[in-house]
Enzyme design. Structure first.
Site, mmCIF file in Angstrom:
data_model
loop_
_atom_site.group_PDB
_atom_site.id
_atom_site.type_symbol
_atom_site.label_atom_id
_atom_site.label_comp_id
_atom_site.label_asym_id
_atom_site.label_seq_id
_atom_site.Cartn_x
_atom_site.Cartn_y
_atom_site.Cartn_z
ATOM 1 N N LYS A 49 9.992 5.442 -9.171
ATOM 2 C CA LYS A 49 9.047 5.929 -8.619
ATOM 3 C C LYS A 49 10.196 6.273 -7.187
ATOM 4 O O LYS A 49 10.514 5.469 -6.824
ATOM 5 C CB LYS A 49 8.114 5.092 -8.141
ATOM 6 C CG LYS A 49 7.996 3.443 -7.378
ATOM 7 C CD LYS A 49 6.386 3.079 -7.436
ATOM 8 C CE LYS A 49 7.041 2.319 -6.847
ATOM 9 N NZ LYS A 49 5.479 0.528 -6.861
ATOM 10 N N TYR A 279 21.024 4.926 24.331
ATOM 11 C CA TYR A 279 20.019 5.157 24.921
ATOM 12 C C TYR A 279 19.420 3.876 25.711
ATOM 13 O O TYR A 279 19.510 2.418 25.612
ATOM 14 C CB TYR A 279 17.911 5.637 24.301
ATOM 15 C CG TYR A 279 18.800 7.357 24.288
ATOM 16 C CD1 TYR A 279 18.251 8.223 24.666
ATOM 17 C CD2 TYR A 279 18.601 7.188 22.130
ATOM 18 C CE1 TYR A 279 18.650 9.499 24.035
ATOM 19 C CE2 TYR A 279 18.761 8.847 21.862
ATOM 20 C CZ TYR A 279 18.609 9.632 22.804
ATOM 21 O OH TYR A 279 19.150 10.865 22.454
HETATM 22 C C1 LIG Z 1 6.142 -0.537 -7.691
HETATM 23 C C2 LIG Z 1 5.123 -0.610 -8.663
HETATM 24 C C3 LIG Z 1 6.405 -1.253 -9.514
HETATM 25 C C4 LIG Z 1 7.687 -2.492 -9.484
HETATM 26 O O1 LIG Z 1 7.505 -3.292 -8.639
HETATM 27 P P1 LIG Z 1 8.875 -4.237 -7.954
HETATM 28 O O2 LIG Z 1 8.423 -5.012 -7.272
HETATM 29 O O3 LIG Z 1 9.703 -3.028 -6.858
HETATM 30 O O4 LIG Z 1 9.541 -4.664 -9.576
HETATM 31 C C5 LIG Z 1 5.741 -1.813 -10.752
HETATM 32 N N1 LIG Z 1 4.419 -1.848 -11.000
HETATM 33 C C6 LIG Z 1 4.054 -0.833 -9.732
HETATM 34 C C7 LIG Z 1 2.417 -0.628 -10.126
HETATM 35 C C8 LIG Z 1 4.153 -1.064 -9.244
HETATM 36 O O5 LIG Z 1 3.611 -0.052 -7.739
#
Ligand SMILES: *Cc1c(COP(=O)(O)O)cnc(C)c1O
Length: 614
Positions: A49, A279
């Site tokens: 994702k 800055y």
């Molecule tokens: C992001 C996510 C994962 C993976 O999680 P990690 O902690 O990065 O291993 C698995 N399942 C769902 C539903 C997620 O949103």
């Protein structure tokens, strides 16, 4: 990905400085292998994702499958469809759906759909009703076990399960899995959630549900809570080489950093003591010193919250960010160090030249006494966030550059494709259109009759083209021993042949860095039949001539979003290895003679129909 190509073009035209996130696919594959080994016998789904946590979705998805993952997870349907269009045939899971979500698209493309609410079930069933050819979608019902994001509440759960069972019975969807996601609040909370999950499954089973799969754990529980692994672990951040824990680093977990964020020094200047920098003048020089300017700022993902705290690595030494992180740049005070224009600055990741072996990151390329390159987790500490955010926030101006064997392989496939595009099958001595995996297998069986000791056959084609399927047929046709599977993990596998004494040597050059490594395999070319996947560009140095089979998808077929019917879970290989090489759309296979091929494999005169040797 086209997005990256556009950026690389920009880079070449000189419009953008060279901000680069090097993505080490070998490190990623190493991590996935480690995690999949840990999770086994549970399956490994890798979360890609958010563009694979900022690393690049398609490239990382391919590498994950090569390393033992059997499924992919993305947030939503558009990302899932993008993966299907890129040619991935494995289960793809998506779980976040707004009211306008494209359930028709998801059902048509055979996406595994995470469902948290009744209206989603109805929409999935409606979509199936509209689509005449589509298989019912695999539905994964989500129970909220305490995270309180999506997922059915305990009160909603029986109603959701009951409706799913009705729609399953009507053939409108397939009630496939139950799942949830943990809050990682504490081991105690996670155990409570595990109990809640088990209770929900029991309730559903009481209502008649028979789940094929249960899945709960992501990285954290996948590593530390074996009882939460069930049938599948959804690994995310750990696969990217970032620890999910506060009390154990990625290195301690045996994981390697995948992303290395770098940029060149674009300006150096000597300034006297007492001058303000960046800055607000939060930082002032305390002596005459050299200031180096680095073209990475918060728009590129450098957290502004790490102003004055974050450290970067230049030539073996760490330097702290002087003053505030700006939108496009940071300044580092390097004292009297001989830092020059163009020197590589590493923000986090591996040292330049590292990456060959695990643990090399700390000192490769830097010499004795050098300090380690900062990790994403250290940056997270400086910015009071988590390592996940540090990698995922790296911005779009940063070019993702893929290193590791896949990069080389992809290039070679690209070349072959370009060549074929330019000349069609011109130059090919023979070509076939192959309808499906069975036909690809059969072509392999038949082709076996053309091969004898001393023959070398190179197979060229992108991941999923059908190379391993073809070789499996070849092995069968030759009557060799041992299941022919993708040699990804062993680089070369020798299948003895009791009848002829001529073994089949099956090589995956995909993972070899250079021709020299192929040579190191010490293959007895003269007395074997050698099949080399991804061997073009390497084999030339070892043999005078060889034949090459180029396997291609037909043009335009994968880009139009068309559903590939019958594309159902073709991703399993023998021995737990992943083989996504199952063609489900026609392939064009062309045979070329390269170099001074001793024997004309192309002659259609097969000694005997090889298929009959079985
Ligand atoms: C992001 C996510 C994962 C993976 O999680 P990690 O902690 O990065 O291993 C698995 N399942 C769902 C539903 C997620 O949103």
């Amino acid at each position: 990905m086209s997005e990256h190509i556009v950026k690389e073009d920009l880079l070449r035209s000189g419009d953008a400085p060279e901000r680069v996130a090097r993505i080490n696919l070998d490190a990623f594959r190493h991590n996935v292998r480690v995690l999949a080994g840990l999770a086994a016998p549970a399956e490994t789904m890798v979360a890609v994702k958010a563009d694979a946590y900022g690393h690049g979705m398609v490239e990382l998805a391919a590498a994950a499958l090569e390393a033992g993952a059997t499924a992919l997870a993305v947030l939503d349907i558009p990302a899932a469809l993008a993966l299907r269009e890129a040619g991935f045939t494995v289960p793809i899971f998506a779980w976040m759906h707004g009211p306008d979500a494209d359930f028709d698209g998801a059902v048509a493309a055979g996406i595994d759909i995470g469902v948290s609410a009744l209206w989603q079930l109805e929409r999935i069933a409606d979509a199936h009703g509209r689509l005449t050819d589509a298989e019912p979608a695999c539905v994964h019902l989500k129970i909220d076990t305490g995270l309180h994001r999506n997922g059915a509440t305990v009160e909603q759960w029986p109603g959701l399960v009951t409706r799913a069972l009705e729609l399953d019975a009507a053939g409108s969807l397939r009630l496939y899995a139950a799942w949830s996601h943990l809050a990682d609040a504490s081991p105690e909370h996670d155990r409570d959630a595990l109990d809640a999950f088990r209770a929900a499954v029991t309730v559903a089973e009481g209502l008649g549900a028979r789940f094929v799969k249960l899945h709960l754990a992501a990285s954290s529980a996948g590593i530390r809570m074996p009882e939460a692994r069930f049938d599948m672990v959804r690994f995310g951040i750990a696969a990217y080489g970032v620890s999910p824990f506060d009390d154990e680093t990625a290195e301690e977990l045996g994981l390697r950093p995948v992303m290395t964020l770098t940029a060149p020094v674009v300006s150096v200047k000597r300034v006297p003591a007492g001058h303000g920098v960046s800055y607000g003048f939060d930082y002032r020089t305390t002596r005459e010193t050299t200031l180096a300017l680095v073209p990475l700022g918060y728009a590129d993902g450098i957290p502004r919250a790490a102003s004055g705290r974050g450290e970067v690595w230049i030539g073996g030494t760490r330097y702290r960010v002087a003053g505030r992180v700006a939108m496009d740049q940071i300044v580092v005070d390097v004292g009297d160090a001989p830092v020059a224009l163009g020197d590589e600055v590493v923000v986090f990741g591996e040292a330049p030249g590292a990456g060959a072996g695990a643990g090399a990151a700390a000192d490769a390329g830097a010499g004795a006494g050098a300090s380690a390159v900062p990790t994403a987790e250290e940056w997270a500490g400086w910015a009071r966030t988590i390592g996940d955010e540090i990698v995922a926030r790296v911005g779009p101006r940063v070019v993702r550059q893929y290193v590791g064997d896949k990069a080389a392989g992809a290039e070679r496939a690209g070349e072959a494709e370009a060549e074929a595009d330019a000349e069609g099958d011109a130059g090919a001595v023979e070509s076939w259109v192959v309808a499906d995996p069975e036909a690809m297998h059969a072509l392999g069986v038949q082709f076996a009759g053309r091969l004898a000791a001393g023959d070398v056959l190179v197979l060229t084609g992108e991941l999923g083209a059908g190379k391993t399927t073809f070789t499996r047929g070849l092995g069968e046709g030759l009557g060799v021993r041992g299941a022919v599977t993708s040699p990804t993990f062993v680089l070369a596998r020798t299948h003895p042949n009791g009848a002829t004494g001529v073994p089949l040597v099956h090589v995956d050059a995909y993972r070899l860095g250079a021709a020299a490594e192929l040579e190191d395999l010490d293959i007895d070319f003269a007395h074997s039949i050698v099949v080399v996947e991804w061997g073009a560009g390497m084999i030339e140095n070892l043999v005078d001539g060889y034949s090459e089979l180029v396997i291609e998808r037909p043009r335009g077929d994968s880009g139009d979003g068309a559903v590939r019917a019958g594309d159902d879970g073709a991703a399993e290989g023998a021995g737990g290895e992943v083989d996504v090489d199952e063609p489900v759309e026609p392939r064009r296979v062309a045979l070329y003679r390269r170099g001074a091929a001793g024997r004309a494999l192309a002659s259609g005169e097969t000694a005997e129909p090889a298929g009959e040797r079985r």
